[in-house]
Design an enzyme around this catalytic site. Structure first.
Site, PDB file in Angstrom:
ATOM      1  CG  HIS A 178      19.147 -41.220  24.151  1.00 39.84           C
ATOM      2  ND1 HIS A 178      18.799 -39.897  24.208  1.00 39.84           N
ATOM      3  CD2 HIS A 178      20.228 -41.272  23.319  1.00 39.84           C
ATOM      4  CE1 HIS A 178      19.616 -39.176  23.448  1.00 39.84           C
ATOM      5  NE2 HIS A 178      20.503 -40.009  22.910  1.00 39.84           N
ATOM      6  CG  PHE A 205      24.751 -50.313  21.807  1.00 42.18           C
ATOM      7  CD1 PHE A 205      25.033 -49.606  22.965  1.00 42.18           C
ATOM      8  CD2 PHE A 205      23.876 -51.387  21.891  1.00 42.18           C
ATOM      9  CE1 PHE A 205      24.461 -49.955  24.185  1.00 42.18           C
ATOM     10  CE2 PHE A 205      23.295 -51.751  23.099  1.00 42.18           C
ATOM     11  CZ  PHE A 205      23.584 -51.028  24.243  1.00 42.18           C
ATOM     12  NE  ARG A 206      29.500 -43.864  20.250  1.00 43.13           N
ATOM     13  CZ  ARG A 206      28.999 -42.642  20.267  1.00 43.13           C
ATOM     14  NH1 ARG A 206      28.197 -42.245  19.287  1.00 43.13           N
ATOM     15  NH2 ARG A 206      29.271 -41.811  21.245  1.00 43.13           N
ATOM     16  CG  ASN A 211      24.326 -40.947  16.207  1.00 39.50           C
ATOM     17  OD1 ASN A 211      23.708 -41.825  16.790  1.00 39.50           O
ATOM     18  ND2 ASN A 211      25.022 -40.028  16.852  1.00 39.50           N
ATOM     19  CG  HIS A 220      19.710 -34.954  25.147  1.00 42.64           C
ATOM     20  ND1 HIS A 220      19.351 -33.893  24.359  1.00 42.64           N
ATOM     21  CD2 HIS A 220      20.381 -35.819  24.330  1.00 42.64           C
ATOM     22  CE1 HIS A 220      19.769 -34.092  23.134  1.00 42.64           C
ATOM     23  NE2 HIS A 220      20.397 -35.263  23.085  1.00 42.64           N
ATOM     24  CG  ASP A 229      22.931 -39.040  25.141  1.00 41.98           C
ATOM     25  OD1 ASP A 229      23.189 -39.777  24.163  1.00 41.98           O
ATOM     26  OD2 ASP A 229      23.142 -37.813  25.142  1.00 41.98           O
ATOM     27  CG  HIS A 263      33.281 -40.776  22.383  1.00 40.10           C
ATOM     28  ND1 HIS A 263      32.971 -40.803  21.041  1.00 40.10           N
ATOM     29  CD2 HIS A 263      32.319 -40.016  22.975  1.00 40.10           C
ATOM     30  CE1 HIS A 263      31.877 -40.089  20.828  1.00 40.10           C
ATOM     31  NE2 HIS A 263      31.460 -39.607  21.982  1.00 40.10           N
ATOM     32  N   GLY A 305      29.996 -36.867  24.752  1.00 35.75           N
ATOM     33  CA  GLY A 305      29.312 -38.088  25.155  1.00 35.75           C
ATOM     34  C   GLY A 305      29.852 -38.662  26.444  1.00 35.75           C
TER      35      GLY A 305
END
Length: 431
Positions: free
Chosen positions: A55, A58-59, A89, A223, A290, A294, A309
Site C-alpha cells: 500500500h 507514489f503520485r 489514484n 487500514h 499507506d 505531500h 496522508g
C-alpha cells in the site's frame, strides 16, 4: 559456479544457512559451502524475505512534486522493502487499460525496486482491458463512491471469472458528509477525527462484507483503524483479508494536539479506547504503510484544506523492530505481515519466502542498531514524519532485489525494478 553466495544468513531463531543465487533466483540453500563469483558475509545479521509494502502512493504520474516512482522506490529500498504495490489514484488515475499500461512503463523506467499495481475502477467497461495486465487488485474508495457502483465491479469480476481481489478504503460517504457538515465551523485539528467517526468505517466495512459474501468474491480491507471494524471482519475470513498501518498501530487521536495536520490521514487516528494495538496483530493479515507523501506547505494548511496522508516507508521497519526489542511482537510476525501474506494475497508467487526457486529478494536487518528517526535522511520527497526523533532499536542494513543490493548501510544504489504481474488463484482468505 553461481552469481552470488550469501553466507552465514540467520533466517530463523536457530537456523543459519548459506544461500546461492543465480540469475536473480534462489538456487541453493545449504549449511555447506556454496561456490559463487561474489560472496557477502552476513554474520551477525538477521535475514528476512524481501519485504513487500502492499500500500503505497507514489503520485506518478501527475503529482510528481509530492513523490515519483524513482524517489518513492528509493525510499522503499532505504526502508528495507524489495517490492511495493502502488495505488491507482494518480492524475490521471490508472483506471483504464491505457493509463494502467502507461504507469507500468513509468515504473519500469524509474523504479529501484520491483513493483506491482492496484487498478482503479471507473466503469465496468474498463475492467476486462485492465485484467490483461494482471493487476494486484481493483481499488475502490467507499468515501467517494456508492455501494451500487461497487456492486457493479463485483458483478463484472464474477462474470469474467476473475479472482482478482477488490481492495477497499472503508468509510461510509453519507456518514462522513453528515459529520463534516456538522463540524465545518471548527478549525481545531481534533475536529477532523470527529468528522470521520468510527461509525463511518464500521458501516462501510459491513457493507463491503455483505458484497463479498453475496458475490463470493475476495476483498482486502485497507487500514483498519478500530477494534469494532476488526471484529466485523473476523467471522468472514474465507473471503476477507485486512491491513493495519503503522500510524494507526502506534499513534492515537491525541497526536493531533502535538502534530496537528501532519497526522491528518484517512481514516483518522482513533481514541485510545477504540484504536488497534500491536497486541492485535495476530488477527490482522498485513501491515501496509499507506505511504502518502505531500508537499510540506500543503500539510501546513488548515485542518480542512491540508491533504490527508503520512509518509511511512522509511520508518516502519525501525518502529516494528523496536517493538520486537521490547517483546511486543516477533520477527516471525514481521515476516508474515510484510512478506508472506502480501505475496499470497496479491498473487506475487515468486516473492515473500526464502526458498529455492523464489526471487532472490532479501531484507537484512541489524537487531542491535540504535538511533533516532530523522526525516532529513529520507530519500522520499516528503521530509517530515510524526515519528521524528523516536528512538529505535533495529534497522535494515541491506535490501536485495533479485540478487542485486539496492541499499547498503543506508545508501541507496542503482536498481532495475521490474513490473510483477499478479497471478491470483482465488485462495484469498486467511491461510
Amino acid at each position: 559456479m553461481f552469481d552470488l553466495s550469501l553466507e552465514n544468513c540467520r533466517v530463523d531463531r536457530d537456523l543459519t544457512v548459506n544461500i546461492g543465487v543465480d540469475d536473480g533466483k534462489i538456487v541453493q540453500i545449504s549449511r555447506g559451502r556454496i561456490d559463487a563469483s561474489e560472496k557477502i558475509d552476513l554474520k551477525g545479521y538477521f535475514v528476512l524475505p524481501g519485504l513487500i509494502d502492499a500500500h503505497v502512493h507514489f503520485r506518478d504520474p501527475g503529482l510528481e512534486y509530492k513523490e515519483d516512482f524513482r524517489t518513492g522506490s528509493m525510499a522503499a529500498a532505504h526502508g528495507g522493502f524489495s517490492t511495493v504495490l502502488d495505488m491507482p489514484n494518480t492524475v490521471p488515475p490508472a483506471d483504464n487499460a491505457a493509463e494502467f499500461e502507461r504507469k507500468i512503463r513509468i515504473g519500469e523506467r524509474k523504479s529501484v525496486v520491483d513493483f506491482g499495481l492496484h487498478a482503479g475502477f471507473r466503469s465496468v467497461s474498463d475492467v476486462k482491458g485492465i485484467l490483461r495486465f494482471m493487476p494486484a487488485s481493483f481499488k475502490v474508495f467507499m468515501d467517494l463512491t456508492g455501494i451500487s457502483t461497487v456492486d457493479g465491479l463485483f458483478r463484472e469480476l464474477k462474470d469474467l471469472s476473475a479472482p482478482v481481489p477488490v481492495t477497499v478504503h472503508c468509510e461510509n460517504r453519507d456518514v462522513v458528509m453528515k459529520s463534516m457538515k456538522e463540524l465545518k465551523d471548527r478549525s481545531d485539528p481534533s475536529a477532523y477525527a470527529l468528522a470521520r467517526p468510527p461509525l463511518a468505517e464500521e458501516v462501510s466495512v459491513a457493507e463491503v462484507l455483505a458484497l463479498s459474501i453475496h458475490h463470493e468474491h475476495p476483498v482486502h480491507i485497507c487500514h483498519l483503524s478500530t477494534v469494532k471494524a476488526l471484529q466485523l471482519v473476523e467471522p468472514f475470513r474465507e473471503y476477507v483479508t485486512c491491513e493495519v498501518t503503522p500510524h494507526h498501530l502506534l499513534l492515537d487521536s491525541g497526536a493531533f494536539r502535538r502534530f496537528g495536520t501532519m497526522v491528518k490521514t484517512n481514516p483518522p487516528l482513533r481514541p485510545p479506547e477504540s484504536r488497534i494495538y500491536p497486541e492485535f496483530l495476530d488477527r490482522i493479515n498485513i501491515i501496509g504503510t499507506d505511504h502518502a507523501p505531500h508537499g510540506i506547505e500543503e500539510k501546513r494548511k488548515g485542518i480542512w484544506d491540508a491533504p490527508p496522508g503520512i509518509p511511512n516507508l522509511e520508518v516502519v521497519l525501525k518502529l516494528l523492530l523496536t517493538l520486537v526489542s521490547k517483546g511486543r511482537m516477533s520477527l516471525s510476525t514481521i515476516r508474515r505481515m510484510l512478506a508472506e501474506e502480501p505475496a499470497r494475497i496479491f498473487g506475487l508467487r515468486s516473492k515473500g519466502r526464502i526458498a529455492e526457486g523464489m526471487d532472490a529478494d532479501f531484507t537484512v536487518i541489524d537487531l542491535k542498531e540504535t538511533g533516532r528517526i530523522r526525516s532529513d535522511e529520507f530519500y522520499s520527497k516528503a521530509h517530515y514524519t510524526p515519528f521524528e526523533g523516536f528512538s529505535y532499536t533495529g534497522g535494515p542494513v541491506m535490501t536485495i532485489v533479485r540478487g542485486r543490493a539496492v541499499m547498503r548501510d543506508g545508501e541507496v544504489l542503482e536498481g532495475n525494478g521490474r513490473y510483477i504481474p499478479a497471478e491470483h488463484d482465488g485462495k484469498h482468505g486467511s491461510a
